[in-house]
Structure formats: structure tokens, C-alpha cells
Design a protein around this motif. Structure first.
Motif, mmCIF file in Angstrom:
data_model
loop_
_atom_site.group_PDB
_atom_site.id
_atom_site.type_symbol
_atom_site.label_atom_id
_atom_site.label_comp_id
_atom_site.label_asym_id
_atom_site.label_seq_id
_atom_site.Cartn_x
_atom_site.Cartn_y
_atom_site.Cartn_z
ATOM 1 N N ARG A 43 -7.333 4.302 5.732
ATOM 2 C CA ARG A 43 -6.935 5.474 4.933
ATOM 3 C C ARG A 43 -6.257 6.574 5.741
ATOM 4 O O ARG A 43 -5.213 7.083 5.323
ATOM 5 C CB ARG A 43 -8.137 6.015 4.164
ATOM 6 C CG ARG A 43 -8.498 5.144 2.988
ATOM 7 C CD ARG A 43 -9.560 5.771 2.100
ATOM 8 N NE ARG A 43 -10.085 4.741 1.218
ATOM 9 C CZ ARG A 43 -11.351 4.372 1.157
ATOM 10 N NH1 ARG A 43 -12.255 4.998 1.903
ATOM 11 N NH2 ARG A 43 -11.729 3.414 0.347
ATOM 12 N N LYS A 87 -8.293 0.089 0.335
ATOM 13 C CA LYS A 87 -9.745 -0.047 0.190
ATOM 14 C C LYS A 87 -10.480 0.116 1.512
ATOM 15 O O LYS A 87 -11.595 0.608 1.543
ATOM 16 C CB LYS A 87 -10.078 -1.403 -0.430
ATOM 17 C CG LYS A 87 -9.578 -1.537 -1.861
ATOM 18 C CD LYS A 87 -9.913 -2.888 -2.437
ATOM 19 C CE LYS A 87 -9.365 -3.020 -3.856
ATOM 20 N NZ LYS A 87 -9.624 -4.341 -4.424
ATOM 21 N N GLN A 138 0.838 -1.203 0.000
ATOM 22 C CA GLN A 138 0.000 0.000 0.000
ATOM 23 C C GLN A 138 0.871 1.250 0.000
ATOM 24 O O GLN A 138 0.617 2.189 -0.755
ATOM 25 C CB GLN A 138 -0.954 0.000 1.197
ATOM 26 C CG GLN A 138 -2.118 -0.946 1.022
ATOM 27 C CD GLN A 138 -3.067 -0.959 2.200
ATOM 28 O OE1 GLN A 138 -2.706 -0.602 3.323
ATOM 29 N NE2 GLN A 138 -4.289 -1.403 1.957
ATOM 30 N N LYS A 191 -4.194 -0.582 -3.590
ATOM 31 C CA LYS A 191 -5.038 0.514 -3.138
ATOM 32 C C LYS A 191 -5.415 0.285 -1.682
ATOM 33 O O LYS A 191 -5.449 -0.848 -1.205
ATOM 34 C CB LYS A 191 -6.317 0.585 -3.979
ATOM 35 C CG LYS A 191 -6.076 1.012 -5.400
ATOM 36 C CD LYS A 191 -7.370 1.101 -6.161
ATOM 37 C CE LYS A 191 -7.082 1.527 -7.585
ATOM 38 N NZ LYS A 191 -8.306 1.616 -8.386
#
Length: 138
Positions: free
Chosen positions: A95, A90, A82, A88
Motif C-alpha cells: 500500500r 490487498k 493496481q 485492489k
């Protein structure tokens, strides 16, 4: 004047997923400063969160030193891929951790994060598990 290079080994551990979690890091300085070992209990969370929190803990400590280059080793393929842009992010709960890790990594003129097999990350793993064990003894 900036210092030399820093090598960091990080690991997060969970007893269950989610479960009680700890983080560990070994920080080695190329200029001869003493190796730093860090560990902390971080409460109940998932393994992926623990892996990111271990990295963030280490980057916070390394940020206090004037390092020219940084090499991070982790046995979490997800974390490494990542942060290297191969996967990504996800999961929404990862995040903010991912963005903070990217921000902190950009503070170094040269930074790289590499995947290693678990056996090559043994000390960081031991520290992460030690944090859980010490918390349980309380």
C-alpha cells in the motif's frame, strides 16, 4: 516550458520470492535527449515490491525532467492493474508503495501505465538482473 513525452520501461527481479532483488529502468525522451538506463540492488524482498521499487526509481528520475507526458511499460500485470484501479491493493506492505507511485504519477499532466509481455521489456529485465549479479560479485 514543459518538455515532450517520456517513455519508461521498468522491471523488478528477484532470485527467490523473497530473495535478492534488483530493479531496472529504461527512460527515453521524445525531445532527443539521451536514453537513461538505471539499475540498483535493493536487498532481500519480494518480486512485487521489486516491481514497485523499479517504478518509483524511474519516476524519481523522470521527475527531475520537465516532461509533459509519461508512458510507463511494465510486464507486471499486478502493478499495472493496481495502478489503473482494476485490482485492489490487498497486501498491506504494498500500500505505501502504491500510494507513492500514484502521487508521483499525478505530477505529470498526462500519465499512463501499460502492460507489455516480458519480451517487450527485455532491457529493463536485463538491468534488474544485472544489479543482482553485480551485488553478488562484491
Amino acid at each position: 516550458m514543459r518538455g515532450g513525452g517520456v517513455t519508461v520501461r521498468v522491471d523488478g527481479a528477484c532470485r527467490g520470492n523473497p530473495g535478492p532483488a534488483g530493479v531496472g529502468a529504461v527512460i527515453e525522451f521524445s525531445d532527443g535527449r539521451a536514453t537513461r538506463e538505471l539499475c540498483a540492488y535493493i536487498g532481500e524482498t519480494t518480486n512485487n515490491v521489486a516491481e514497485y521499487r523499479a517504478l518509483l526509481m524511474a519516476l524519481e528520475e523522470v521527475g527531475r525532467h520537465d516532461a509533459e507526458s509519461l508512458t510507463v511499460y511494465s510486464d507486471s500485470e499486478l502493478l499495472v492493474r493496481q495502478l489503473n484501479g482494476e485490482y485492489k491493493v490487498k497486501a498491506a506492505h504494498l500500500r505505501p508503495l502504491h500510494l507513492e507511485a500514484q502521487r508521483r504519477l499525478r505530477a505529470f499532466p498526462e500519465a499512463r501505465i501499460l502492460h507489455v509481455v516480458r519480451e517487450e521489456n527485455r532491457r529493463a529485465d536485463l538491468l534488474a538482473n544485472l544489479a543482482i549479479d553485480q551485488h553478488r560479485k562484491r
